[in-house]
Design an enzyme around this catalytic site. Structure first.
Site, short mmCIF file in Angstrom:
data_model
loop_
_atom_site.label_atom_id
_atom_site.label_comp_id
_atom_site.label_asym_id
_atom_site.label_seq_id
_atom_site.Cartn_x
_atom_site.Cartn_y
_atom_site.Cartn_z
CG HIS A 39 -24.02 -34.04 12.50
ND1 HIS A 39 -24.74 -35.19 12.32
CD2 HIS A 39 -24.70 -33.30 13.39
CE1 HIS A 39 -25.80 -35.16 13.10
NE2 HIS A 39 -25.80 -34.02 13.76
CG HIS A 69 -28.01 -20.17 -3.57
ND1 HIS A 69 -28.30 -19.02 -4.25
CD2 HIS A 69 -27.39 -19.78 -2.44
CE1 HIS A 69 -27.87 -17.98 -3.56
NE2 HIS A 69 -27.32 -18.42 -2.45
#
Ligand code: JB2
Length: 214
Positions: free
Chosen positions: A138, A147
């Site tokens: 979250h 990446h």
């Protein structure tokens, strides 16, 4: 009925193979071919049409969508910006086997691979790769062209800035900031903030080098 989106894939290596699998699961996408600087002729039954110089011509004949499928963060960012300048719309490649919160925000040109989880109010910026079976909890923010490599796990409220690379199996505790273009070695555990342009590695991770920005 809406017409299919003719799409060119930029890159024809290993990353492109996973992207082809994902785009084939999206019925609205018609892959017209790949563009690569190598002499590869086809991958996964998709023709390699030529090199980057072909992009303007493809756009002018009606191929209006593109996806940059190259793992290197700087190359992917450069090519994505070039494609956008030409006029291409950079699509997202989101695996049907990824689990993404409806409250997450996604930019464009993003890859989210099979088994990845993106939880509530996470923000994934343009051209990022959230690779296989990684999790973004979250309120994390994953910056442009980052990446997050396979099997990495980020707890809540982690901020990863532009171009950073988190190697395979990186674990990050909540609230950590990782600076732009920093590289985290595979298997590292991040329990403290890591500044920009660092190479950091280990359990817990330590900074090995810090470079001047390019
Ligand atoms: O400027 C370029 C360019 N530079 C490299 N333009 C175009 N159109 N293509 C370029 N390429 C091409 O990217 C190379 O010719 C090559 O075909 C491809 C890179 O392929 P490779 O298999 O080496 O890496 P990848 O980017 O597909 O995959 C990497 O990243 C993935 C996320 C690997 O590390 C994978 O293991 C990883 N899963």
């Amino acid at each position: 009925m809406s017409s299919s989106r003719k799409t060119v894939i930029i890159g024809a290596g290993g990353h492109a193979k996973v992207i082809i699998d994902i785009l084939r699961s999206m019925p609205q996408i018609e892959i017209v071919g790949c563009i690569d600087r190598s002499s590869t002729r086809s991958i996964m039954q998709i023709p390699v049409l030529g090199d980057d110089d072909l992009l303007p011509q493809l756009f002018h004949i009606g191929v209006e969508h593109a996806f940059v499928a190259i793992g290197d963060n700087r190359i992917r960012q450069r090519l994505a910006k070039r494609a956008a300048e030409i006029g291409f719309t950079l699509i997202n490649a989101i695996s049907p086997h990824a689990n993404i919160s409806e409250s997450a925000s996604l930019g464009s040109g993003i890859a989210i691979m099979p088994g990845a989880i993106v939880n509530a109010e996470a923000v994934i910026d343009n051209y990022a790769v959230i690779n296989t079976s990684s999790s973004i909890d979250h309120e994390c923010r994953i910056g442009e062209s980052c990446h997050v490599a396979p099997g990495s796990h980020l707890s809540g409220n982690v901020h990863v800035q532009e171009g950073a690379f988190l190697g395979t199996g990186t674990t990050v505790i909540d609230g950590i900031h990782i600076g732009a273009w920093t590289v985290i070695g595979a298997g590292s555990v991040i329990v403290r903030d890591i500044p920009a342009h660092c190479l950091a590695y280990g359990v817990p991770a330590r900074i090995l080098t810090q470079q001047q920005p390019l």
